[in-house]
Every structure is written in structure tokens, then in C-alpha cells.
Write a protein that holds these residues in place. Structure first.
Motif, PDB file in Angstrom:
ATOM      1  N   ARG A   1       0.855  -1.185   0.000  1.00 11.14           N
ATOM      2  CA  ARG A   1       0.000   0.000   0.000  1.00 11.14           C
ATOM      3  C   ARG A   1       0.896   1.241   0.000  1.00 11.14           C
ATOM      4  NH1 ARG A   1      -5.862  -0.011  -0.123  1.00 11.14           N
ATOM      5  NH2 ARG A   1      -6.549  -2.030   0.682  1.00 11.14           N
ATOM      6  N   MET A   2       0.414   2.307  -0.565  1.00 10.99           N
ATOM      7  CA  MET A   2       1.176   3.557  -0.567  1.00 10.99           C
ATOM      8  C   MET A   2       1.404   4.026   0.865  1.00 10.99           C
ATOM      9  SD  MET A   2       0.259   7.200  -2.398  1.00 10.99           S
ATOM     10  CE  MET A   2       0.437   6.571  -4.072  1.00 10.99           C
ATOM     11  N   SER A   3       2.656   4.345   1.186  1.00  9.79           N
ATOM     12  CA  SER A   3       2.986   4.827   2.535  1.00  9.79           C
ATOM     13  C   SER A   3       2.666   6.318   2.647  1.00  9.79           C
ATOM     14  CB  SER A   3       4.466   4.600   2.820  1.00  9.79           C
ATOM     15  OG  SER A   3       5.270   5.444   2.007  1.00  9.79           O
TER      16      SER A   3
ATOM     17  N   SER B   1       1.257  -0.692  -4.959  1.00  9.29           N
ATOM     18  CA  SER B   1       2.342  -0.955  -5.905  1.00  9.29           C
ATOM     19  C   SER B   1       2.628  -2.453  -5.949  1.00  9.29           C
ATOM     20  CB  SER B   1       3.616  -0.202  -5.506  1.00  9.29           C
ATOM     21  OG  SER B   1       4.173  -0.731  -4.317  1.00  9.29           O
ATOM     22  N   VAL B   2       3.041  -2.926  -7.124  1.00  6.10           N
ATOM     23  CA  VAL B   2       3.417  -4.326  -7.306  1.00  6.10           C
ATOM     24  C   VAL B   2       4.787  -4.337  -7.978  1.00  6.10           C
ATOM     25  CG1 VAL B   2       2.823  -6.561  -8.307  1.00  6.10           C
ATOM     26  CG2 VAL B   2       1.001  -4.975  -7.626  1.00  6.10           C
ATOM     27  N   ALA B   3       5.725  -5.070  -7.393  1.00  5.81           N
ATOM     28  CA  ALA B   3       7.069  -5.134  -7.957  1.00  5.81           C
ATOM     29  C   ALA B   3       7.602  -6.551  -7.837  1.00  5.81           C
ATOM     30  CB  ALA B   3       8.009  -4.164  -7.246  1.00  5.81           C
ATOM     31  N   ASP B   4       8.412  -6.958  -8.812  1.00  2.00           N
ATOM     32  CA  ASP B   4       9.087  -8.241  -8.735  1.00  2.00           C
ATOM     33  C   ASP B   4      10.348  -8.047  -7.912  1.00  2.00           C
ATOM     34  OD1 ASP B   4      10.285 -10.668  -9.012  1.00  2.00           O
ATOM     35  OD2 ASP B   4      10.370 -10.668 -11.186  1.00  2.00           O
ATOM     36  N   ASP B   5      10.348  -8.618  -6.719  1.00  2.02           N
ATOM     37  CA  ASP B   5      11.488  -8.436  -5.818  1.00  2.02           C
ATOM     38  C   ASP B   5      12.517  -9.543  -5.965  1.00  2.02           C
ATOM     39  OD1 ASP B   5      12.591  -6.713  -3.846  1.00  2.02           O
ATOM     40  OD2 ASP B   5      12.192  -8.220  -2.317  1.00  2.02           O
ATOM     41  N   LYS B   6      12.316 -10.403  -6.965  1.00  3.46           N
ATOM     42  CA  LYS B   6      13.298 -11.459  -7.208  1.00  3.46           C
ATOM     43  C   LYS B   6      13.391 -11.688  -8.710  1.00  3.46           C
ATOM     44  CE  LYS B   6      14.605 -16.160  -6.112  1.00  3.46           C
ATOM     45  NZ  LYS B   6      14.191 -17.481  -5.621  1.00  3.46           N
ATOM     46  N   HIS B   7      13.834 -10.656  -9.424  1.00  2.00           N
ATOM     47  CA  HIS B   7      13.864 -10.689 -10.879  1.00  2.00           C
ATOM     48  C   HIS B   7      15.136 -11.382 -11.364  1.00  2.00           C
ATOM     49  CE1 HIS B   7      14.298  -6.576  -9.120  1.00  2.00           C
ATOM     50  NE2 HIS B   7      15.555  -6.902  -9.318  1.00  2.00           N
ATOM     51  N   ASN B   8      15.203 -12.697 -11.120  1.00  2.00           N
ATOM     52  CA  ASN B   8      16.434 -13.390 -11.509  1.00  2.00           C
ATOM     53  C   ASN B   8      16.361 -13.972 -12.912  1.00  2.00           C
ATOM     54  OD1 ASN B   8      14.588 -15.394 -10.986  1.00  2.00           O
ATOM     55  ND2 ASN B   8      15.870 -16.535  -9.555  1.00  2.00           N
ATOM     56  N   ARG B   9      15.295 -13.680 -13.659  1.00  2.00           N
ATOM     57  CA  ARG B   9      15.223 -14.146 -15.038  1.00  2.00           C
ATOM     58  C   ARG B   9      14.837 -13.029 -15.995  1.00  2.00           C
ATOM     59  NH1 ARG B   9      13.871 -20.339 -16.373  1.00  2.00           N
ATOM     60  NH2 ARG B   9      15.238 -21.258 -14.817  1.00  2.00           N
ATOM     61  N   ALA B  10      14.741 -11.834 -15.495  1.00  5.19           N
ATOM     62  CA  ALA B  10      14.394 -10.697 -16.350  1.00  5.19           C
ATOM     63  C   ALA B  10      15.013  -9.446 -15.757  1.00  5.19           C
ATOM     64  CB  ALA B  10      12.876 -10.546 -16.438  1.00  5.19           C
TER      65      ALA B  10
ATOM     66  N   ALA C   1       8.384  -0.559 -10.035  1.00 10.81           N
ATOM     67  CA  ALA C   1       7.100  -0.995  -9.510  1.00 10.81           C
ATOM     68  C   ALA C   1       5.967  -0.497 -10.395  1.00 10.81           C
ATOM     69  CB  ALA C   1       6.920  -0.487  -8.082  1.00 10.81           C
ATOM     70  N   ASP C   2       4.958  -1.327 -10.548  1.00 11.14           N
ATOM     71  CA  ASP C   2       3.735  -0.921 -11.238  1.00 11.14           C
ATOM     72  C   ASP C   2       2.735  -0.460 -10.179  1.00 11.14           C
ATOM     73  OD1 ASP C   2       3.845  -1.960 -14.268  1.00 11.14           O
ATOM     74  OD2 ASP C   2       4.907  -3.384 -12.993  1.00 11.14           O
ATOM     75  N   TRP C   3       2.050   0.628 -10.458  1.00 12.71           N
ATOM     76  CA  TRP C   3       1.096   1.180  -9.504  1.00 12.71           C
ATOM     77  C   TRP C   3      -0.330   0.945  -9.984  1.00 12.71           C
ATOM     78  CZ3 TRP C   3       1.723   3.150  -4.674  1.00 12.71           C
ATOM     79  CH2 TRP C   3       3.036   3.399  -4.260  1.00 12.71           C
ATOM     80  N   TYR C   4      -1.208   0.690  -9.013  1.00 18.68           N
ATOM     81  CA  TYR C   4      -2.618   0.438  -9.309  1.00 18.68           C
ATOM     82  C   TYR C   4      -3.486   1.230  -8.343  1.00 18.68           C
ATOM     83  CZ  TYR C   4      -0.690  -3.365 -12.038  1.00 18.68           C
ATOM     84  OH  TYR C   4       0.033  -4.076 -12.950  1.00 18.68           O
TER      85      TYR C   4
END
Length: 391
Positions: free
Chosen positions: A234-236, A255-264, A269-272
Motif C-alpha cells: 500500500r502507498m505509505s 504498488s506491485v514489484a518483482d522483488d526477485k527478478h532473476n530471469r528478467a 514498480a507498477d502502480w494500481y
């Protein structure tokens, strides 16, 4: 067997394979299914605290995949997908509310997802248990994994979402070695069925800061076994001030983010935004349900409507007085910015925007920080004009 190993020459037991040079353009690309988040044949995790919009996000994701449409800003590669949403904590009515509200918002009709969305509820009898501990003995329920693989293949499922992971087994969730075995068993299902397995996980109750992959509760083995880990936040309050979002509105943004981007490559972060959708199910004067739906949201730019002329006006104001760097000071440089842009520097959202603008102008040299004595002969940082046009 022992005799065979003892009689064999060392070179026949272990051998290195020479690499065969390949044309790079002939190497198959990675089989992405959804943006750079879901990769076919692998396990992905979604980590989120309660009340973060997780179920709402998953309903929108399932519809995006099943319809093949870019509903949430992520590309569905190679057309619509077959999605199996298996929720182990909500009943079918609640799941239907989220799915139908998202369908209303995105103007989807039954034909848009026909035959491609499968939904099961643990609360309605469709339970799932993949591992148990019996008299202290850990046991993977291999027939369940075999049945899962067979059903995924029979239905042609591209993405299976299991929510939450903790309800899909009966094993101590802090036991790394056991959770590792469960996660790898799911990985074998993903590989054998050429499917994406998405395991949804809660965060630890400890702490209330920013959620990362390491915020997942229980054993870290699950995160280690996953190829990608999406985290929801959630937005702080600080972010709201920084972005100029009113404090009472910030809970609407996730916000949604890949915190383990070991293949890309790492993605920002993408916001919704969470918006309410009326289901129109009111009866006999009783109000109907207003259900949250996620939609992509672009971060506001603090420099919207700010021109080069505004900067020159701010420089003139700064040049004609003494302006402190400290935002708590009565002669804070932000008041000069507010004066020119017609903003209220006492408003939290506007103050956050002003800070962002000042930071950028200082970073690019238009303004700069200079230490000098204030009226009380104390050494203080002041904001002064930096690079001038004639320079």
C-alpha cells in the motif's frame, strides 16, 4: 553396484561436456506468459500483507489472462490463457463478487473468457493438501501432485493460482527443509505440465514497513525456490506526500514489484488504483455491494504544468532573498516555489510536491545548496541560484 564403481576408471564416472557453439538467434526465447512476471514451467510467488488488495489484484489478473487483454498494464503473450484460480480461504460468493466487479469495470462479457477460467473454493469443499506430518514424519502426498499435473494437462491450464500457500499443506511453515521439498514438488508440476504455478503467501506479522520478498512469513525456502516474487505494498504516508496524494486517499493505491527478478531485467514498480464498482445487487431497498477493482495508475509527475518560465521566476525570488534548505524553517525555499506555482506549502500533499521539485532543480544545478551564516550567526544551508542561463 559397489563393485562396478570400484572397477570403473575415474574418467568414465565424471565427464565434462564440451560446449557446442550456437547461433544466438536460434535459441528459443523464454516462454513468458504474463508480462515479465509469469514464466511458463516455473513457480512464482505473490507476497502481500492482509488488506493490501491481493484478492482484488488476483481477480483482475485472472481475467486479464483468460481474456488475453491488457487490463492491468501487463501483456498476455500469445493470446488468451486458461487460468485456474484455486482459493482456499474465500467462498464462491466472495470470489464471484471480485471477478464480476472486475468484469463490469473492464466491460467483459461471458464470451470473452468462455471455457478459459476455472475457479475452486476451499470453503466450498475443494480443499487442497499436498504434504502432511504424520507422527512427526514428513510426507509429500505424491498422488496429489500427480493428479494436479494430470488435471492441468487435461484442461490445458496455463496458469494455476493457489491462494494462500499456507492452506495447501499441513506442515510447519518455518521448517526450511520441508517447505523446500514442497516448493520443489510444485516446481516439478510446473515443469511437467508446462504451466505457471503461482503460490500466494502472507507476510510475517512482525514489522509494518515496506514489504519485500524476505517479508514472507515462515521458511525462506519457498521464496528461494520461486523464479519470481511479486510483492504488494500500500502507498505509505511518505510516498503520498512525495507524490502529492492526499493522506485520506493513499490507501487506494497499491504498488506491485518483482522483488526477485532473476530471469528478467529489474522493473520499476507498477502502480494500481483501487476503485469501487457497484454490482447492482441491492434487494428490497437494501444497498448492493460496492466491490474494489484494480486499474493501472500512473505516478503523478511533480513537474506537471511547471514550465521553464516558472523556474526563472523562482530563481528571481530566490535571488532576491535568503531561503533556507530546512523545510521546517519559516524562510524555507519551498515557500518561494509555492509563491510562483500558486501552491499551499502548508498542505501535506503540496509540500511533498514542492520538495520533489526543489530536489530536482538542485540535482540538475538550476539551484544549489550553499552554507552561510543566518541572522543569529549560525552556519546554515541555504538554497541559492545555481546555473544561470547566460552561463
Amino acid at each position: 553396484m559397489k563393485e562396478r564403481f570400484e572397477s570403473a576408471s575415474p574418467s568414465s564416472l565424471v565427464q565434462a561436456t564440451p560446449y557446442v557453439w550456437r547461433d544466438p538467434s536460434a535459441i528459443p526465447p523464454r516462454p513468458w506468459v504474463y508480462g515479465r512476471w509469469f514464466l511458463r514451467g516455473t513457480v512464482a510467488c505473490v507476497v502481500a500483507p492482509g488488506g493490501s488488495g491481493k484478492s482484488t489484484m488476483l481477480a483482475g489478473t485472472a481475467l486479464a489472462l483468460a481474456s488475453g487483454r491488457d487490463l492491468l498494464g501487463k501483456r498476455v503473450w500469445d493470446g488468451p490463457k486458461r487460468v485456474w484460480l484455486w482459493n482456499l480461504e474465500d467462498d464462491m460468493d466472495e470470489l464471484s463478487r471480485s471477478i464480476q466487479a472486475a468484469a463490469i469495470h473492464h466491460a467483459l462479457m461471458p464470451a470473452d473468457i468462455e471455457g478459459r477460467l476455472f475457479v475452486d473454493s476451499g470453503m466450498e469443499g475443494a480443499g487442497l493438501c499436498t504434504a502432511v506430518e504424520d507422527d512427526g514424519q514428513f510426507k509429500l502426498l505424491e498422488p496429489i501432485y500427480t493428479a494436479l499435473t494430470a488435471e492441468i494437462e487435461r484442461r490445458g491450464i496455463d496458469v494455476l493460482i493457489v491462494d494462500p500457500f499456507v492452506s495447501s499443506h499441513e506442515v510447519e511453515e518455518n521448517a526450511n527443509s520441508k517447505i523446500d521439498k514442497i516448493a520443489k514438488a510444485w516446481g516439478r508440476v510446473a515443469k511437467a505440465s508446462n504451466c505457471v504455478i503461482v503460490l500466494v503467501h502472507h507476510t510475517s506479522k512482525a514489522g509494518s514497513g515496506e514489504v519485500t520478498a524476505m517479508s514472507a512469513r515462515g521458511a525462506v525456502a519457498l521464496i528461494n525456490a520461486a523464479r519470481s516474487t511479486l510483492v504488494l505494498n500500500r502507498m505509505s504516508d511518505d510516498q503520498a506526500q512525495e507524490l502529492g496524494v492526499a493522506a485520506e486517499e493513499r490507501s487506494r493505491y497499491v504498488s506491485v514489484a518483482d522483488d526477485k527478478h532473476n530471469r528478467a531485467p529489474a522493473e520499476k514498480a507498477d502502480w494500481y488504483e483501487l476503485v469501487g464498482v457497484d454490482l447492482g445487487n441491492g434487494v428490497d431497498g437494501h444497498p448492493g455491494d460496492s466491490i474494489a477493482v484494480v486499474m493501472p495508475w500512473a505516478l503523478p509527475d511533480p513537474f506537471d504544468d511547471v514550465t521553464a518560465q516558472h523556474l526563472e521566476q523562482v530563481k528571481r525570488v530566490i535571488d532576491s532573498g535568503e531561503w533556507r534548505e530546512n523545510a521546517q524553517a519559516s524562510d524555507w525555499a519551498g515557500h518561494a516555489v509555492a509563491q510562483v506555482l500558486g501552491l499551499n506549502a502548508d498542505d501535506k500533499a503540496a509540500k511533498g510536491r514542492i520538495k520533489s521539485i526543489l530536489r530536482q532543480w538542485i540535482a540538475n544545478g538550476a539551484l544549489k545548496i550553499e552554507r552561510r551564516k543566518d541572522g543569529s550567526r549560525h552556519d546554515r544551508p541555504f538554497v541559492v541560484v545555481g546555473r544561470r542561463e547566460e552561463e
